[in-house]
Design a protein around this motif. Structure first.
Motif, PDB file in Angstrom:
ATOM      1  N   MET A   1       0.844  -1.198   0.000  1.00 11.94           N
ATOM      2  CA  MET A   1       0.000   0.000   0.000  1.00 11.94           C
ATOM      3  C   MET A   1       0.880   1.249   0.000  1.00 11.94           C
ATOM      4  O   MET A   1       1.878   1.325   0.722  1.00 11.94           O
ATOM      5  CB  MET A   1      -0.931   0.006   1.220  1.00 11.94           C
ATOM      6  CG  MET A   1      -1.866   1.205   1.284  1.00 11.94           C
ATOM      7  SD  MET A   1      -2.930   1.178   2.757  1.00 11.94           S
ATOM      8  CE  MET A   1      -3.931  -0.276   2.406  1.00 11.94           C
ATOM      9  N   SER A   2       0.500   2.233  -0.807  1.00  7.82           N
ATOM     10  CA  SER A   2       1.254   3.483  -0.856  1.00  7.82           C
ATOM     11  C   SER A   2       1.119   4.253   0.446  1.00  7.82           C
ATOM     12  O   SER A   2       0.111   4.157   1.160  1.00  7.82           O
ATOM     13  CB  SER A   2       0.729   4.340  -2.013  1.00  7.82           C
ATOM     14  OG  SER A   2       1.277   5.639  -1.953  1.00  7.82           O
ATOM     15  N   ASP A   3       2.161   5.033   0.770  1.00  8.38           N
ATOM     16  CA  ASP A   3       2.095   5.889   1.958  1.00  8.38           C
ATOM     17  C   ASP A   3       1.108   7.037   1.759  1.00  8.38           C
ATOM     18  O   ASP A   3       0.637   7.634   2.736  1.00  8.38           O
ATOM     19  CB  ASP A   3       3.480   6.466   2.268  1.00  8.38           C
ATOM     20  CG  ASP A   3       4.426   5.429   2.836  1.00  8.38           C
ATOM     21  OD1 ASP A   3       3.937   4.401   3.351  1.00  8.38           O
ATOM     22  OD2 ASP A   3       5.646   5.644   2.756  1.00  8.38           O
ATOM     23  N   LEU A   4       0.804   7.388   0.502  1.00  8.92           N
ATOM     24  CA  LEU A   4      -0.104   8.495   0.193  1.00  8.92           C
ATOM     25  C   LEU A   4      -1.433   7.947  -0.302  1.00  8.92           C
ATOM     26  O   LEU A   4      -1.476   7.191  -1.270  1.00  8.92           O
ATOM     27  CB  LEU A   4       0.510   9.399  -0.872  1.00  8.92           C
ATOM     28  CG  LEU A   4      -0.392  10.513  -1.417  1.00  8.92           C
ATOM     29  CD1 LEU A   4      -0.773  11.497  -0.316  1.00  8.92           C
ATOM     30  CD2 LEU A   4       0.293  11.238  -2.578  1.00  8.92           C
ATOM     31  N   ARG A   5      -2.506   8.354   0.364  1.00  4.86           N
ATOM     32  CA  ARG A   5      -3.847   7.991  -0.078  1.00  4.86           C
ATOM     33  C   ARG A   5      -4.626   9.267  -0.371  1.00  4.86           C
ATOM     34  O   ARG A   5      -4.650  10.190   0.461  1.00  4.86           O
ATOM     35  CB  ARG A   5      -4.568   7.138   0.976  1.00  4.86           C
ATOM     36  CG  ARG A   5      -3.872   5.832   1.261  1.00  4.86           C
ATOM     37  CD  ARG A   5      -4.746   4.855   2.030  1.00  4.86           C
ATOM     38  NE  ARG A   5      -5.145   5.325   3.334  1.00  4.86           N
ATOM     39  CZ  ARG A   5      -4.385   5.287   4.409  1.00  4.86           C
ATOM     40  NH1 ARG A   5      -3.154   4.812   4.346  1.00  4.86           N
ATOM     41  NH2 ARG A   5      -4.828   5.732   5.575  1.00  4.86           N
ATOM     42  N   LYS A  25       4.851  12.611 -10.045  1.00  8.43           N
ATOM     43  CA  LYS A  25       5.155  11.201 -10.278  1.00  8.43           C
ATOM     44  C   LYS A  25       5.211  10.406  -8.964  1.00  8.43           C
ATOM     45  O   LYS A  25       6.081   9.553  -8.753  1.00  8.43           O
ATOM     46  CB  LYS A  25       6.450  11.043 -11.074  1.00  8.43           C
ATOM     47  CG  LYS A  25       6.379  11.647 -12.473  1.00  8.43           C
ATOM     48  CD  LYS A  25       7.681  11.469 -13.226  1.00  8.43           C
ATOM     49  CE  LYS A  25       7.525  11.872 -14.699  1.00  8.43           C
ATOM     50  NZ  LYS A  25       7.052  13.258 -14.876  1.00  8.43           N
ATOM     51  N   LEU A  26       4.250  10.688  -8.096  1.00  2.39           N
ATOM     52  CA  LEU A  26       4.189  10.003  -6.810  1.00  2.39           C
ATOM     53  C   LEU A  26       3.438   8.680  -6.936  1.00  2.39           C
ATOM     54  O   LEU A  26       2.517   8.555  -7.741  1.00  2.39           O
ATOM     55  CB  LEU A  26       3.473  10.876  -5.780  1.00  2.39           C
ATOM     56  CG  LEU A  26       4.061  12.260  -5.518  1.00  2.39           C
ATOM     57  CD1 LEU A  26       3.233  12.983  -4.468  1.00  2.39           C
ATOM     58  CD2 LEU A  26       5.524  12.178  -5.100  1.00  2.39           C
ATOM     59  N   ALA A  27       3.821   7.747  -6.114  1.00  2.00           N
ATOM     60  CA  ALA A  27       3.014   6.537  -5.947  1.00  2.00           C
ATOM     61  C   ALA A  27       1.920   6.863  -4.936  1.00  2.00           C
ATOM     62  O   ALA A  27       2.193   7.423  -3.878  1.00  2.00           O
ATOM     63  CB  ALA A  27       3.883   5.397  -5.446  1.00  2.00           C
ATOM     64  N   GLY A  61       0.427   8.810   7.485  1.00  2.00           N
ATOM     65  CA  GLY A  61      -0.186   9.083   8.772  1.00  2.00           C
ATOM     66  C   GLY A  61      -0.596  10.528   9.001  1.00  2.00           C
ATOM     67  O   GLY A  61      -1.302  10.825   9.972  1.00  2.00           O
ATOM     68  N   PHE A  62      -0.177  11.423   8.116  1.00  2.00           N
ATOM     69  CA  PHE A  62      -0.524  12.843   8.226  1.00  2.00           C
ATOM     70  C   PHE A  62      -1.772  13.109   7.413  1.00  2.00           C
ATOM     71  O   PHE A  62      -1.824  12.815   6.213  1.00  2.00           O
ATOM     72  CB  PHE A  62       0.633  13.704   7.712  1.00  2.00           C
ATOM     73  CG  PHE A  62       0.312  15.175   7.587  1.00  2.00           C
ATOM     74  CD1 PHE A  62       0.014  15.936   8.709  1.00  2.00           C
ATOM     75  CD2 PHE A  62       0.301  15.783   6.338  1.00  2.00           C
ATOM     76  CE1 PHE A  62      -0.283  17.289   8.587  1.00  2.00           C
ATOM     77  CE2 PHE A  62       0.012  17.137   6.212  1.00  2.00           C
ATOM     78  CZ  PHE A  62      -0.279  17.892   7.341  1.00  2.00           C
TER      79      PHE A  62
END
Length: 224
Positions: A1-5, A25-27, A61-62
Motif C-alpha cells: 500500500m502506498s504511503d499516500l492515499r 510522479k508520486l506513488a 499518517g498525516f
C-alpha cells in the motif's frame, strides 16, 4: 500500500490532488469515494475529515484537507525549488494566485458548468449561467493580463501556481474564452500536460458515470 492515499472521486476537487500527485510522479492510492452520507459524510470518513467534504489525503499518517492546501503541501514536500518556487517572493505569489482562484473564480466557474453542461438540459438555469459569466468576467481579465507577457504565472516555468489556478478553472475550457486569449492559451498549455490529461481522463469518466440525481444533489449541497 502506498504511503499516500487520496480520497475523493475525480469529478470533485480531488481532481486537483490527483493532478499534482501525477505531476510529481508520486506513488499513491486513489480512493474514489463519493459525496454525501454514503461517502464523505459516513462515520468512517468523517473520522478522517470531519468537514464531510472532498478531497482529503493521508500521507504516511498525516491527514490534510482542502484541495489547494494539499497541492501546495505535496509540491513543497516533493519538488521544492522546481514545481514549488524556491524564492520567498515567488512562493508568496503562488499562495496569492491559489487564494485568488478560490475567492474570485471557483464558485462562478462551478455554477456556469452546472447550468451549461452538467445538469440535464431541461433543468439548467440560464439566468444563473449568465450571472456566473458576469461574475467571473473581471477576474478572468485580471488573469489574462497577468499572462500577457509570460507563458506562466511566475514566468517561463510551470509551477504549482499554474496548476492550482488551472485546476480550479479547468471546467472553463468549455467556455467561449475568445475575450481572454492569453488565459485561453495558458489554460490549454496547462491542461495539455501529461499529468493533467491523466487526471482529466479520470474526471471525465467520473462525470460521464454520474447519475443526474447526484448532480442535482451537488447543486443543492453547494447552493448552486
Amino acid at each position: 500500500m502506498s504511503d499516500l492515499r487520496i480520497y475523493g472521486i475525480a469529478r470533485t476537487r480531488a481532481f486537483r490532488a490527483l493532478w499534482v500527485a501525477d505531476e510529481l510522479k508520486l506513488a499513491y492510492e486513489h480512493l474514489p469515494i463519493e459525496i454525501g452520507d454514503a461517502g464523505a459524510r459516513s462515520p468512517e470518513f468523517l473520522a478522517i475529515n470531519p468537514n464531510g467534504r472532498l478531497p482529503f489525503i493521508v500521507d504516511d499518517g498525516f491527514t490534510l484537507f482542502e484541495s489547494l492546501a494539499i497541492t501546495l503541501y505535496l509540491a513543497k514536500k516533493h519538488a521544492a525549488g522546481t514545481l514549488y518556487p524556491a524564492m520567498l517572493q515567488d512562493e508568496a505569489k503562488a499562495w496569492q494566485w491559489s487564494f485568488w482562484a478560490i475567492s474570485e473564480v471557483d464558485r462562478g466557474v462551478n455554477i456556469w458548468s452546472l447550468h451549461a453542461v452538467r445538469l440535464p438540459a431541461a433543468e439548467r438555469n440560464a439566468a444563473l449561467r449568465e450571472e456566473a459569466l458576469k461574475v467571473i468576467a473581471a477576474p478572468f481579465k485580471v488573469l489574462d493580463a497577468a499572462l500577457a507577457t509570460s507563458p506562466y504565472l511566475l514566468g517561463d516555468t510551470f509551477t504549482v501556481a499554474d496548476l492550482n489556478v488551472a485546476a480550479v478553472i479547468s471546467r472553463a475550457v468549455d467556455m467561449d474564452l475568445s475575450a481572454v486569449p492569453h488565459l485561453k492559451a495558458w489554460l490549454t498549455r496547462c491542461l495539455d500536460r501529461p499529468a493533467a490529461r491523466k487526471a482529466l481522463a479520470l474526471k471525465t469518466a467520473a462525470d460521464d458515470a454520474t447519475p443526474a440525481e447526484v448532480t442535482r444533489r451537488i447543486a443543492r449541497i453547494n447552493r448552486l
